[in-house]
Design a protein around this motif. Sequence first.
Motif, mmCIF file in Angstrom:
data_model
loop_
_atom_site.group_PDB
_atom_site.id
_atom_site.type_symbol
_atom_site.label_atom_id
_atom_site.label_comp_id
_atom_site.label_asym_id
_atom_site.label_seq_id
_atom_site.Cartn_x
_atom_site.Cartn_y
_atom_site.Cartn_z
ATOM 1 N N ASP A 104 96.360 84.167 62.178
ATOM 2 C CA ASP A 104 97.544 83.395 62.574
ATOM 3 C C ASP A 104 98.839 84.179 62.384
ATOM 4 N N ASP A 105 98.870 85.035 61.352
ATOM 5 C CA ASP A 105 100.103 85.786 61.095
ATOM 6 C C ASP A 105 100.193 87.062 61.941
ATOM 7 N N GLY A 106 99.210 87.256 62.819
ATOM 8 C CA GLY A 106 99.289 88.405 63.725
ATOM 9 C C GLY A 106 98.629 89.668 63.197
ATOM 10 N N ARG A 107 98.081 89.599 61.966
ATOM 11 C CA ARG A 107 97.408 90.788 61.444
ATOM 12 C C ARG A 107 95.970 90.843 61.955
ATOM 13 N N VAL A 108 95.354 92.022 61.867
ATOM 14 C CA VAL A 108 93.986 92.154 62.361
ATOM 15 C C VAL A 108 93.028 91.342 61.485
ATOM 16 N N SER A 109 92.004 90.776 62.113
ATOM 17 C CA SER A 109 91.059 89.916 61.413
ATOM 18 C C SER A 109 89.977 90.735 60.719
ATOM 19 N N GLN A 110 89.507 90.210 59.604
ATOM 20 C CA GLN A 110 88.364 90.794 58.916
ATOM 21 C C GLN A 110 87.381 89.684 58.588
ATOM 22 N N ARG A 111 86.085 90.034 58.528
ATOM 23 C CA ARG A 111 85.099 88.998 58.216
ATOM 24 C C ARG A 111 84.087 89.505 57.211
ATOM 25 N N GLN B 191 100.614 96.789 63.772
ATOM 26 C CA GLN B 191 101.538 96.023 64.588
ATOM 27 C C GLN B 191 101.028 94.588 64.613
ATOM 28 N N ARG B 192 101.941 93.648 64.675
ATOM 29 C CA ARG B 192 101.498 92.254 64.748
ATOM 30 C C ARG B 192 101.282 91.876 66.199
#
Lengths: 614, 300
Positions: A104-111, B191-192
Motif C-alpha cells: 500500500d505504501d508503494g514499496r516492493v512486496s515480500q512474502r 522508487q515508490r
Amino acid sequence: MYEHDVIVVGAGGAGLRAAIGAHEAGADVAMVSKLHPVRSHTGAAEGGINAALREGDDWELHAYDTMKGSDYLGDAPAIETLAQDAPEDTIRLEHWGMPFSREDDGRVSQRPFGGLSFPRTTYAGAETGHHLLHTLYEQVVKRGIQVYDEWYVMNLAVSGEADPNDRSCHGVVAYDVQSGGVEGFRARDGVILATGGPGQAFDHTTNAVSCTGDGNAMAYRAGVPMEDMEFVQFHPTTLPSTGVLISEGVRGEGGILYNEGGERFMFERGYANNDGELASRDVVSRAELTEVNEGRGIEDEYVHLDMRHLGSERILDRLENILHLAEDFEGVDGLVEPMPVKPGQHYEMGGIETDENGQTCIDGLYAAGECACVSVHGANRLGGNALPELVVFGKRAGRHAAGEDLGAPEIETGYGDDVEDEGMELPVTPGEAGLPERGSGEAVADGAGAVADAEGLVERAVDRERERVERLMGRDDGVQHAEIRAKLQQAMTADVNVFRNREGVERALETIRECREEYRDVYVDDPSRTFNTDLQQTIETRNLIDVAETIALGALVRNEFRGAHWRQENQERDDDEWLKHTLISWNGGKPSIWYRPVILEGQDKTYEPKTRSY
Amino acid sequence: MSTQQESVESEPEEPESQEVPEDQEMSGLASPQQERLQRKQAALEERERAESDHDMDDDRVHLKVFRYDPEVEGKQEPRFDDFHVPFERGMTVLDALIYARDEFDSSLTFRHSCRQAICGSDAFFINGRQRLGCKTQIADLDQPVRVEPLPHQEAVKDLVVEMEHFYDQMHAVEPYFQDEETPDASELDEQRQSRENREKVKMSTRCIWCGACMSSCNIAAGDNEYLGPAAINKAYRFAMDDREDEEIKEHRLRILEQEHGVWRCQTQFSCTEVCPKDIPLTEHIQELKREAVKKNLKFW
C-alpha cells in the motif's frame, strides 16, 4: 574470428547480469547464446528473490537460513556474499524498472517462503523470473551490448598444460544455428559460462528443452571440477505428462495430496505428522514416490493434488495461473477435479566449481548461475534463492572478468593441498569418459596440446569443431541422438531419482556407459546447414552424457542422507564423514573423485551444524 | 519413414486474418481473465465430449506439417508432410511435433524451449490461427491438425521464421527505463509505485515476444515499418509506468505517433484475439492514441 574483451555464454538471468556487470566495469562484452535472450529458462521462475530489505531482517538471518537449508554443505563465504549483496542488487533491479508487486505504501512486496525466518522473498506476481529476465534484457539493449543469438557454443578454447590449474581460457567456438557456420570468438579477458541447469538429463523435469548442461560439460572436459553434482532438487508437484511446475503455493493455500484410495497420505501414512503437505520438498517428493512404489499411486504413476475445497473464489483470486497450467498442459480443470502430480527434476545444486568472484581454477574461465557451484545451496536450495544467486554472482563474475578488483576470494578452486583424495576404487568403470567418437582420431579432443598464442589456440579449437561437425554430418547411418538421450533420461529417472541406492546408481552408470558407446556411432540425419536442430541436439546429447555421469558418480560415492540426496544404505546425515564437497575431475577422460572440506567459518561466526527440522 | 509427400496446392486456403470479435465494446465486458476462463470452460466441456465419443481412443493424431528448406532437394518447394502420432490425454501440438521429430523425421525443425508458454518460442499457425504449440491441446482441434509457420514472416526452414524484423521493431520503441539519475541502490531506497499503477502496467508486462500478434495483423502485413502491436504494447508498458517522468513519457509518445506508429492501427482486434497471454493489445494502442492527442493539445 570475432573478438571481444569478455564473452558471456548463455543469456538467461546470470548471463545478462554478467554482461551488464562487465559493461559497467568498462569491458567490450558480447553474449553468445543458443537462444534469443528472452527465451531463456530464467523466465519460468515463479517465486521470487530473497533479499533482506526490511527492518527486522538482516543479511545475517538470510545467511543463517540459507546455511541451514543447505544442510550445512554450503560454503559460508559464498552464502554470506549472497546475503550481503542481494539487497542492493534487488533494489538495482527495481531502479531498472522491474515491475515488482507493491505494498500500500508503494514499496516492493515480500512474502514468506519455505525455510525463511523472515518474509524476504521479493516478488513480481507469480512471474518473477519472467520480469527479471525481461528487465535485464532491456538493460542489455539500452547499453548496446552485442548479442549473438542462436549461436550454439560447442566448446571452449583452453590451453593444454598438464595441470588444469595452469590452464587458461581464450575464447569459445560457436555454431551459427541459422547458417551452420562454425566460428571462433576470442575473449581477451575472460569467458563466463552462464548456461543454466542440466535438467534434460532426466526424462521428467520442470526444465526447458534447452537445459542440457552445455557449460558444465565443456568446463568439465576442459579440466574444471564438477562440485556436488549428486544434489538434485526434485519438486513434488509437477504435471505428469509435461513436467510443468505446479507452484508450492497450492499447498500453501491448503491444497491436499491424496493417493489412489483417497487417503491423505502425508498424515495417514505418517510421512509428516506435523507439517503434512507443507513439509519440505524432498520429504513430500519421497512420500509421493513411496505411495506409487507401494501400489497406491493412480495409474501407478502419480498422486492427486486437490484444491477444490478452497472454493472457486479463492482459487481464482490467488491461484488463477494454476488453473491455466493444469488446463493447458494436462487437460484438467482444477475447479472440478483433482490435479495429477508427481515429483520432477527441478534444480541442480551442484555445478562448475567457482569462487565468490565466479572464477574457476582455469585462468579466464568463469561460471555463474545454475551451472555454477560457489557453493550457496549446498545439499538443498531454498525457494527464492536461485534468482538472487543469478544477479549477485552474475554481476561479480562480469566485473571480475572485466578486471575489477573484488578482493581475494576465500574459496579455493582446483585440485590442491587442501583436498582429500582417497584414491578410491570405483565399483564400476565409470564410462571411460574420453571414449572418442569413431573416426575422430584422438582420444581427448579438448584442451590437448599447447599453442603459443591465444589466437592460434582459438583457431585450432575452431578447426577441431569444424571437423566434428563434418564427422557427424558425414555419416549416413548409425544411431540417432534421440534414442540415446531417451535411454539416458530414463536411466537417470529410474535410478538416480528421489530414492537412491548403490545397486540402482551402479545400474545407471552401466547404462550411461552404454550410451557413451552408442554415441560413438551417432549420426545426424538432417543434411541441411540451415537451422539444423538435429545437429545441435546431437551435440547437446554428448554433453548430457558427461553431466549425467557426474551426477551418478556423486550419488554413488556419497553414502549418507543429506538434503536432497537420500541413500537407502545410510539414511542419516553423517557429519563425521561427509561435511565435504564431492569433486569430480575429468582426468584424461577418466573421472577422478576427490573431496574438499565445507567452509563453515563465516565473517564473524562459525556455523554449527544442527538438525535440519522445520 | 511414415511421412508422405503431398502437394501444397491440394490444400484448401485458410483465412490468414482473424475475424473481428462480435463485441467490440470493451466497457461492458468482464475482465480478460474471466473471459478466458469462460472460454476455457467451454473448450474443456467440448474436449470432454470429444474424448467421451471415443474419437481419440487408441487413435492417432493426424498432423499436416509445413516443410521447407532452402538448400535441401525436395524441400525447396514448400510442401506438407503427414504424420500420424499416437494420441495421449493432455497432448499438445508441441508434444505431437516432438514425437513426430524424434520418432519419424529428425529433420523436422521448429523452435521450442520451455514447454509452458513463457519462452514464446513456439508460436505457429495452427488450423488457421496463431497459437503457441505448447499450450494448444490436440483434443481442442479439428483433424487433420495443420501446422504452418507464422504468416507474414519470412520462412527460414519448416516452422522456423525470421524473427529479426520483430526484434527490430521491439527495440525501436526504446524498451528500457530511461532514467539515468537513479538513486543510489546501496541506500536501499526503492522508487515508490502505487498498486494501481503497477496494476495498470501489469498485463502489458506479460508479453513473451512470441510474435503471434504481429503475424495476425493485416496492417503489419502491408506496412513493414509499422511498429506493430507487440512493440506498441512494450512502449505502453513504459509510457504508463509512473516511475518514469513526464518528459520521457512525451519522448515515448513522439516515437509512437510517427507515421508508422499507433495511428496505423485500425482496431481490428486480431492481435488481441490471438495473444496467448490475454494482453488487451488493441485497448492499449487506443489508449496511447488518446494520450498522444492529449499531449498535442497541450502544446497548442
